[in-house]
Write an enzyme that holds these catalytic residues in place. Structure first.
Site, PDB file in Angstrom:
ATOM      1  N   GLY A 107       0.829  -1.191   0.000  1.00  0.00           N
ATOM      2  CA  GLY A 107       0.000   0.000   0.000  1.00  0.00           C
ATOM      3  C   GLY A 107       0.863   1.241   0.000  1.00  0.00           C
ATOM      4  O   GLY A 107       2.036   1.212  -0.376  1.00  0.00           O
ATOM      5  N   ARG A 108       0.299   2.343   0.437  1.00  0.00           N
ATOM      6  CA  ARG A 108       1.043   3.611   0.460  1.00  0.00           C
ATOM      7  C   ARG A 108       1.973   3.733   1.670  1.00  0.00           C
ATOM      8  O   ARG A 108       2.928   4.510   1.648  1.00  0.00           O
ATOM      9  CB  ARG A 108       0.074   4.781   0.470  1.00  0.00           C
ATOM     10  CG  ARG A 108      -0.688   4.903  -0.808  1.00  0.00           C
ATOM     11  CD  ARG A 108      -0.918   6.345  -1.154  1.00  0.00           C
ATOM     12  NE  ARG A 108      -1.552   6.432  -2.447  1.00  0.00           N
ATOM     13  CZ  ARG A 108      -0.926   6.773  -3.539  1.00  0.00           C
ATOM     14  NH1 ARG A 108       0.358   7.047  -3.514  1.00  0.00           N
ATOM     15  NH2 ARG A 108      -1.576   6.845  -4.679  1.00  0.00           N
ATOM     16  N   CYS A 122       3.975  -6.427  -2.234  1.00  0.00           N
ATOM     17  CA  CYS A 122       3.583  -5.237  -2.979  1.00  0.00           C
ATOM     18  C   CYS A 122       4.640  -4.136  -2.836  1.00  0.00           C
ATOM     19  O   CYS A 122       5.749  -4.275  -3.302  1.00  0.00           O
ATOM     20  CB  CYS A 122       2.190  -4.789  -2.541  1.00  0.00           C
ATOM     21  SG  CYS A 122       1.408  -3.602  -3.637  1.00  0.00           S
ATOM     22  N   HIS A 123       4.303  -3.028  -2.173  1.00  0.00           N
ATOM     23  CA  HIS A 123       5.260  -1.946  -1.957  1.00  0.00           C
ATOM     24  C   HIS A 123       6.087  -2.142  -0.691  1.00  0.00           C
ATOM     25  O   HIS A 123       6.970  -1.335  -0.397  1.00  0.00           O
ATOM     26  CB  HIS A 123       4.528  -0.598  -1.901  1.00  0.00           C
ATOM     27  CG  HIS A 123       4.025  -0.134  -3.224  1.00  0.00           C
ATOM     28  ND1 HIS A 123       2.932  -0.705  -3.844  1.00  0.00           N
ATOM     29  CD2 HIS A 123       4.469   0.832  -4.061  1.00  0.00           C
ATOM     30  CE1 HIS A 123       2.724  -0.094  -5.001  1.00  0.00           C
ATOM     31  NE2 HIS A 123       3.640   0.839  -5.151  1.00  0.00           N
ATOM     32  N   TYR A 153       5.525  -5.257  -6.285  1.00  0.00           N
ATOM     33  CA  TYR A 153       4.723  -4.603  -7.306  1.00  0.00           C
ATOM     34  C   TYR A 153       5.696  -4.047  -8.350  1.00  0.00           C
ATOM     35  O   TYR A 153       6.775  -3.567  -7.999  1.00  0.00           O
ATOM     36  CB  TYR A 153       3.860  -3.486  -6.687  1.00  0.00           C
ATOM     37  CG  TYR A 153       2.854  -2.955  -7.669  1.00  0.00           C
ATOM     38  CD1 TYR A 153       1.749  -3.716  -8.016  1.00  0.00           C
ATOM     39  CD2 TYR A 153       3.048  -1.739  -8.291  1.00  0.00           C
ATOM     40  CE1 TYR A 153       0.841  -3.261  -8.957  1.00  0.00           C
ATOM     41  CE2 TYR A 153       2.146  -1.271  -9.226  1.00  0.00           C
ATOM     42  CZ  TYR A 153       1.042  -2.035  -9.561  1.00  0.00           C
ATOM     43  OH  TYR A 153       0.158  -1.592 -10.504  1.00  0.00           O
ATOM     44  N   GLU A 208       6.002   3.840   1.553  1.00  0.00           N
ATOM     45  CA  GLU A 208       6.717   4.968   0.933  1.00  0.00           C
ATOM     46  C   GLU A 208       7.064   6.057   1.936  1.00  0.00           C
ATOM     47  O   GLU A 208       8.036   6.771   1.752  1.00  0.00           O
ATOM     48  CB  GLU A 208       5.933   5.533  -0.248  1.00  0.00           C
ATOM     49  CG  GLU A 208       4.714   6.336   0.107  1.00  0.00           C
ATOM     50  CD  GLU A 208       3.931   6.793  -1.102  1.00  0.00           C
ATOM     51  OE1 GLU A 208       3.338   7.884  -1.016  1.00  0.00           O
ATOM     52  OE2 GLU A 208       3.888   6.089  -2.120  1.00  0.00           O
TER      53      GLU A 208
END
Length: 195
Positions: free
Chosen positions: A89-90, A119-120, A139, A93
């Site tokens: 997800g976000r 994913c991330h 991802y 980051e």
């Protein structure tokens, strides 16, 4: 099977399925899981994001659920944990900008403890510098992060449902890979499920 104590690093806009499914699944098989977020305490929540693959050039994003933390970030003692889970997800980051988060990732890598990232999530691995000479999937947009930090990029399958294992590291590109990712992580943990 020996019960394992697992740390899960989350933050606001963590991907909904990538936090809820592994959290519940690892509890279901008998492990203890502590979900923590910097600057938050047990009982606080993080907002999740639902990422979906709907035919555009990248995933879509919608507001998800509130996910309740069950441990306090500042209270964790890393030596007590057997493994680390990093959903996508976000959240990764911006979590990678926090030195305390990077130190956690470095600890689990240095100790050779199992790490599962999806994913991330591998953005945290790249930022911690733990991917040198390791194979990793994620991802697709995270591929350059993996390669630029010395990791060997493993291309996701077209259906985003593959997982990859390199020693103690279990990675996957997105939530469609949950069956493979969680199965391989359980193997690395030494968890045996019999039918």
């Amino acid at each position: 099977m020996a019960k394992k104590k697992i740390l899960m690093l989350v933050g606001d806009y963590v991907e909904d399925y990538e936090v809820m499914v592994p959290f519940q699944m690892l509890l279901m098989v008998g492990h203890e899981v502590h979900a923590v977020c910097p600057d938050k305490q047990a009982g606080d929540t993080v907002v999740t994001a639902i990422h979906d693959f709907e035919g555009e050039q990248t995933y879509s994003e919608k507001r998800g659920h509130n996910f309740q933390l069950n441990a306090t970030f500042n209270d964790i003692e890393l030596e007590e944990y057997d493994a680390l889970v990093i959903p996508g997800g976000r959240a990764p980051e911006y979590l990678r900008l926090k030195p305390s988060v990077i130190e956690i990732v470095e600890h689990f890598d240095a100790e050779g403890k199992p790490i599962a990232a999806i994913c991330h999530g591998p953005q945290l691995l790249a930022s911690a510098g733990v991917l040198a000479d390791k194979e990793c999937t994620a991802y697709p947009s995270v591929g350059p992060d993996v390669a630029s930090t010395g990791g060997r990029w493993i291309e996701p399958s077209a259906d985003m449902d593959n997982a990859h294992v390199d020693g103690n590291l279990v990675t996957a590109p997105a939530w469609p890979a949950h069956p493979a990712w969680i199965r391989e992580f359980l193997k690395v943990l030494g968890t045996k499920i019999t039918l």
